[in-house]
Motif scaffolding. Structure first.
Motif, short mmCIF file in Angstrom:
data_model
loop_
_atom_site.label_atom_id
_atom_site.label_comp_id
_atom_site.label_asym_id
_atom_site.label_seq_id
_atom_site.Cartn_x
_atom_site.Cartn_y
_atom_site.Cartn_z
N GLN A 1 -68.62 75.42 97.56
CA GLN A 1 -69.01 75.34 98.90
C GLN A 1 -70.59 75.20 98.90
OE1 GLN A 1 -67.06 79.28 99.95
NE2 GLN A 1 -66.56 78.19 101.64
N ILE A 2 -71.32 75.68 98.04
CA ILE A 2 -72.46 75.63 97.97
C ILE A 2 -73.11 74.02 97.86
CG2 ILE A 2 -74.73 76.11 97.15
CD1 ILE A 2 -73.66 79.12 96.50
N ARG A 3 -72.25 73.55 96.89
CA ARG A 3 -72.55 72.00 96.43
C ARG A 3 -72.13 71.30 97.71
NH1 ARG A 3 -71.82 67.45 93.02
NH2 ARG A 3 -69.62 66.25 93.26
N HIS A 4 -71.14 71.67 98.58
CA HIS A 4 -70.79 70.96 99.93
C HIS A 4 -71.75 71.28 100.75
CE1 HIS A 4 -67.06 69.62 102.17
NE2 HIS A 4 -68.07 69.18 102.55
N ALA B 1 -75.66 58.70 98.92
CA ALA B 1 -75.10 60.08 98.63
C ALA B 1 -73.89 60.06 97.51
CB ALA B 1 -74.15 60.42 99.96
N LYS B 2 -73.12 58.87 97.51
CA LYS B 2 -71.96 59.06 96.21
C LYS B 2 -73.02 59.02 95.07
CE LYS B 2 -69.14 55.53 94.07
NZ LYS B 2 -70.09 55.28 93.03
N THR B 3 -73.85 58.23 94.85
CA THR B 3 -74.79 58.08 93.71
C THR B 3 -75.47 59.78 93.28
OG1 THR B 3 -75.22 55.89 93.80
CG2 THR B 3 -76.65 57.17 92.36
N ILE B 4 -76.14 60.07 94.48
CA ILE B 4 -76.66 61.46 94.14
C ILE B 4 -75.73 62.67 94.11
CG2 ILE B 4 -77.99 63.17 95.20
CD1 ILE B 4 -79.23 61.07 96.97
N MET B 5 -74.58 62.57 94.52
CA MET B 5 -73.52 63.50 94.12
C MET B 5 -72.81 63.50 92.81
SD MET B 5 -73.73 65.66 96.77
CE MET B 5 -72.17 66.55 96.76
N GLY B 6 -72.95 62.20 92.39
CA GLY B 6 -72.18 61.86 91.15
C GLY B 6 -70.76 61.78 91.29
N HIS B 7 -70.26 61.20 92.53
CA HIS B 7 -68.88 60.79 92.73
C HIS B 7 -68.57 59.48 92.22
CE1 HIS B 7 -69.04 63.35 96.70
NE2 HIS B 7 -68.56 64.14 95.66
N THR B 8 -67.33 59.46 91.58
CA THR B 8 -66.86 58.24 90.83
C THR B 8 -66.23 57.16 92.01
OG1 THR B 8 -66.03 59.05 89.12
CG2 THR B 8 -65.14 57.12 89.30
N ASP B 9 -65.66 57.69 93.14
CA ASP B 9 -65.13 56.96 94.19
C ASP B 9 -66.00 57.24 95.32
OD1 ASP B 9 -63.54 55.46 95.68
OD2 ASP B 9 -61.67 56.76 95.19
N ILE B 10 -66.20 56.20 96.12
CA ILE B 10 -66.89 56.15 97.52
C ILE B 10 -66.13 57.05 98.45
CG2 ILE B 10 -66.46 54.18 98.36
CD1 ILE B 10 -69.30 54.19 99.34
N ALA B 11 -64.70 56.83 98.18
CA ALA B 11 -63.86 57.51 99.14
C ALA B 11 -64.05 59.03 99.17
CB ALA B 11 -62.51 56.99 98.85
N THR B 12 -64.35 59.59 98.10
CA THR B 12 -64.49 61.09 97.87
C THR B 12 -65.76 61.27 98.85
OG1 THR B 12 -63.67 61.04 95.78
CG2 THR B 12 -65.10 63.17 96.60
N THR B 13 -66.85 60.71 98.60
CA THR B 13 -67.94 60.82 99.68
C THR B 13 -67.63 60.80 101.09
OG1 THR B 13 -69.18 59.71 97.81
CG2 THR B 13 -70.60 60.55 99.70
N GLN B 14 -66.98 59.62 101.46
CA GLN B 14 -66.60 59.34 102.79
C GLN B 14 -65.69 60.41 103.43
OE1 GLN B 14 -64.80 55.49 101.93
NE2 GLN B 14 -66.61 54.40 102.84
N ARG B 15 -64.79 60.75 102.45
CA ARG B 15 -64.05 62.30 103.06
C ARG B 15 -64.87 63.34 103.41
NH1 ARG B 15 -60.67 61.37 99.53
NH2 ARG B 15 -61.00 62.97 97.93
N ILE B 16 -65.83 63.55 102.45
CA ILE B 16 -66.76 64.64 102.87
C ILE B 16 -67.62 64.61 103.93
CG2 ILE B 16 -68.84 66.20 101.90
CD1 ILE B 16 -67.45 65.51 99.15
#
Length: 362
Positions: free
Chosen positions: A293-296, A312-327
């Protein structure tokens, strides 16, 4: 070299007999101390090969293929993900294990996936594992097609989304900076790292001169023991900005370059991490808080600062941009809900004022 005999055998200088045959395009050697034992080995191999070819022709049992896939795949899977993969493999074996791999139909696969009563992510993982098993069977020659190739995840399944911290919880986390056991929460809050990534940070990873932190590794726990592994994905290797509040916290604490920021000479064990976090949450006294939750909340800061999704995808370390978009979508929806509540409160206050005004004047 050896002396060739009339029956196809070769008597080698060391006194052993050898027979060489090409079977299924491959050169195969059989040797023993007597000609009889050589021929026995040769015939036994042919019988075994015939049985194996017959098994492939009839179709291997799905359970056997799944277990063979797991034996080959397990070492490639990050330790933290193995339990998820193994659980999915076992569910597949329970459902399809007694079927021959060549007889399984798309209808069976679809029925299995549609009948799962789990969160969307769990069902998605299940379908991925099922696809991997069938692709493995095709490569090994056990099957010619993948019956779950066109199976889709049920549309009605809910996404398992984590709730944002309440304003009270977020305030408590921020105000706890500098108190005992608060450093892990501050690292996650101001870097957006996963817990394992934060635990693996060493002082040499912090570049105070350029205000950057390098994320290259993570702590995973094998039972209770901490081990250093690569980040969850290749995208996890990244550089994040060293924000001023975190810089102010870290500077007075700087240790040896190889020391871990959390833990010192070595990372925290699983039990030590649990005790550490339980003490911290007890100090906050604002209910249970999940580290993710704190990472969120870091993603929320990126969103509110106007950082675009790709960055944001790069900074958060997400593989898939869909994950960042969902957040980002989740954060936006939460903000809309907050705005609605505030507007309704304002409307209620206006209505109350209006009623009082009417009553006092008429």
């Amino acid at each position: 070299m050896g002396r060739k005999l009339t029956d196809g055998l070769t008597l080698k200088p060391n006194g052993t007999y050898e027979l060489i045959r090409r079977i299924d395009g491959k050169r195969k050697s059989f040797s023993s101390k007597t000609p009889r034992e050589v021929w026995e080995k040769y015939n036994a191999y042919l019988r075994a090969s015939d049985a194996e070819r017959d098994e492939i022709k009839r179709g291997k049992m799905f359970s056997d293929v799944a277990k063979e896939w797991w034996a080959n795949k397990e070492s490639e899977i990050a330790y933290g993900s193995r339990r998820t993969y193994k659980s999915a493999m076992k569910r597949a074996v329970d459902a399809l294990g007694q079927c021959r791999i060549t007889s399984i139909t798309p209808e069976q696969c679809n029925s299995f996936i549609q009948g799962l009563n789990f969160a969307r992510k769990t069902v998605s993982n299940q379908l991925s594992v099922l696809n991997m098993i069938f692709r493995y069977s095709i490569v090994r020659g056990y099957a010619k097609s993948n019956p779950c190739q066109y199976v889709e995840i049920p549309s009605h399944l809910a996404h398992s989304t984590r709730h944002l911290l309440t304003p009270e919880q977020l305030q408590a986390v921020k105000l706890s900076a500098g108190t005992p056991d608060s450093l892990l929460a501050q690292l996650i809050l101001y870097t957006g790292t996963r817990c394992g990534e934060a635990l693996a940070l060493q002082w040499k990873d912090v570049d105070f001169e350029n205000n950057r932190i390098g994320i290259t590794k993570a702590v995973v726990h094998h039972g209770n023991c901490p081990e250093i592994e690569k980040t969850k994905t290749q995208a996890g290797i990244r550089v994040v900005p060293l924000l001023t509040p975190l810089r102010a916290l870290l500077l007075p604490l700087v240790g040896n370059p190889d020391d871990y920021i959390i833990g010192g000479k070595k990372p925290l064990s699983k039990s030590a991490l649990n005790r550490y976090w339980e003490r911290y949450i007890k100090q906050l006294n604002v209910g249970q808080i999940d580290r993710h939750q704190i990472r969120h909340e870091y993603a929320t800061m990126l969103y509110e600062a106007g950082v675009d999704v790709l960055t944001a995808k790069t900074i958060m370390g997400h593989t898939d941009i869909a994950t960042t978009q969902r957040i980002y979508t989740h954060i936006r929806e939460c903000r809309i809900d907050d705005a609605r509540k505030k507007l309704e409160e304002m409307s209620d206050r206006w209505q109350t004022y209006k009623n009082k005004y009417v009553q006092s004047n008429f």
